[in-house]
Design an enzyme around this catalytic site. Sequence first.
Site, PDB file in Angstrom:
ATOM      1  N   HIS A 151       0.891  -1.169   0.000  1.00 40.71           N
ATOM      2  CA  HIS A 151       0.000   0.000   0.000  1.00 40.71           C
ATOM      3  C   HIS A 151       0.927   1.217   0.000  1.00 40.71           C
ATOM      4  CE1 HIS A 151      -2.361  -3.024   2.303  1.00 40.71           C
ATOM      5  NE2 HIS A 151      -3.439  -2.435   1.827  1.00 40.71           N
ATOM      6  N   ASP A 159       2.359   1.906   3.328  1.00 45.97           N
ATOM      7  CA  ASP A 159       3.317   0.926   3.875  1.00 45.97           C
ATOM      8  C   ASP A 159       4.739   1.379   3.587  1.00 45.97           C
ATOM      9  OD1 ASP A 159       1.127  -0.750   4.320  1.00 45.97           O
ATOM     10  OD2 ASP A 159       1.418  -1.791   2.399  1.00 45.97           O
TER      11      ASP A 159
HETATM   12  C1  XUL Z   1      -7.556  -6.572   4.359  1.00 46.56           C
HETATM   13  C2  XUL Z   1      -6.709  -6.984   3.246  1.00 46.56           C
HETATM   14  C3  XUL Z   1      -5.869  -5.915   2.625  1.00 46.56           C
HETATM   15  C4  XUL Z   1      -5.764  -6.020   1.154  1.00 46.56           C
HETATM   16  C5  XUL Z   1      -5.058  -4.861   0.489  1.00 46.56           C
HETATM   17  O1  XUL Z   1      -8.325  -7.579   4.897  1.00 46.56           O
HETATM   18  O2  XUL Z   1      -6.661  -8.133   2.888  1.00 46.56           O
HETATM   19  O3  XUL Z   1      -4.627  -5.931   3.220  1.00 46.56           O
HETATM   20  O4  XUL Z   1      -5.112  -7.190   0.781  1.00 46.56           O
HETATM   21  O5  XUL Z   1      -5.588  -3.650   0.838  1.00 46.56           O
END
Ligand code: XUL
Length: 437
Positions: A100, A103
Amino acid sequence: MEIFKNIPTIKYEGPNSKNPLSFKFYDKDRVVLGKKMSEHLPFAMAWWHNLGAAGTDMFGRDTADKSFGAEKGTMEHARAKVDAGFEFMKKTGVKYFCFHDVDLVPEADDIKVTNSRLDEISDYILEKMKGTDIKCLWGTANMFSNPRFMNGAGSTNSADVYCFAAAQIKKALDVTVKLGGKGYVFWGGREGYETLLNTDVKFEQENIANLMHMAVDYGRSIGFKGDFYIEPKPKEPMKHQYDFDAATAIGFLRQYGLDKDFKLNIEANHATLAGHTFEHDLRISAINGMLGSIDANQGDYLLGWDTDEFPFDVYTATMCMLEVIRAGGLTGGFNFDAKNRRPSYTQQDMFEAYILGMDTFALGLLNAEKIINDGRIDQFVKDKYSSFNSGIGKKIREHKTTLVELAAKADEMGKPDLPGSGKQEYLESVVNQILFG
Ligand code: XUL
Ligand code: CO
């Protein structure tokens, strides 16, 4: 500077090895069904769990030290995470990472500052990638943590907040493309609602679709050739999330004309939260031509939330690999969206978790190969529908009959023979025989 000083490069030592820092089943160059294990299993590291999550839960603070020698919340720490991540991937042989935006760098109050930090860190990551075969699997924007997204991102009631969702997607796409990412994910963490008393569902879904269309247009305009993915999840954090499961997400993508650019990223723990098996959501995606990528983890059937555990259940991994092989593989990969349990707080635990996950999927792959080569399961399913191979069954399949003709046929028979047995217990015993015989 080495960060994981006491951890060697993890090697395959075979099922009899007692060395905790070795693979027992993941043997990257072993050929299975005509392809190397490493090609069947493009594993990815989730930046947020592996380099970020340190054990904080609702009841207690961090147990693990993920400072990697730098002060948290600084760009120095962001760079230390890159160093740790690349050392970790090299030592485990994991070839991809997923991230993300937030992150990668600490989020600043002003988005312009965050974006310049993202420029800086992505330069550093690019440099680190040079001379390695480590690649970006997918990127995404975190549009659920910041308080501005309390009412959703694409589904927000605030047009100003919507601009910030758009800005984050734009930047996350820029970074994904810069790092050569294969995919871009939408997980709609806050795209849902708590009560209809304050929600216009149609309005919100239209706005989400519109945002996705703009993301596709922008992504294509900057040369992004990969897949966009929706990652379905039924609940948590919201009570109702719009991308409940694979079938719901596929319906949404088709309704809004997004199905050519999007596939699905199926997470095991999300499928089970939706009341499905993991393999169910994989099958639904695959038969619709939309099986793209996998978030490889597992939940706990005794707990009603997303526990994000490392995959341990070999039966489930076997069923998963059967689906993936039958679908002809993934365009994406297997991202370990999983975290160590809170008391597993050491650096060695981080490696042992990936060894567990990679070995579990290697076993799943080897088992799937055995089941396919044995052939009894596939043959059974084929034979089960054999009444449609000829006669009236064939006419039905070919759309060459009518309700009137079928009703006349029923009248003629008076009463049909019962269908052949489903033989579930027999088939389960065949699977056990193949796996353990
Ligand atoms: C949340 C989840 C996230 C997604 C990306 O449950 O799985 O981490 O993978 O936003
Ligand atoms: Co996920």
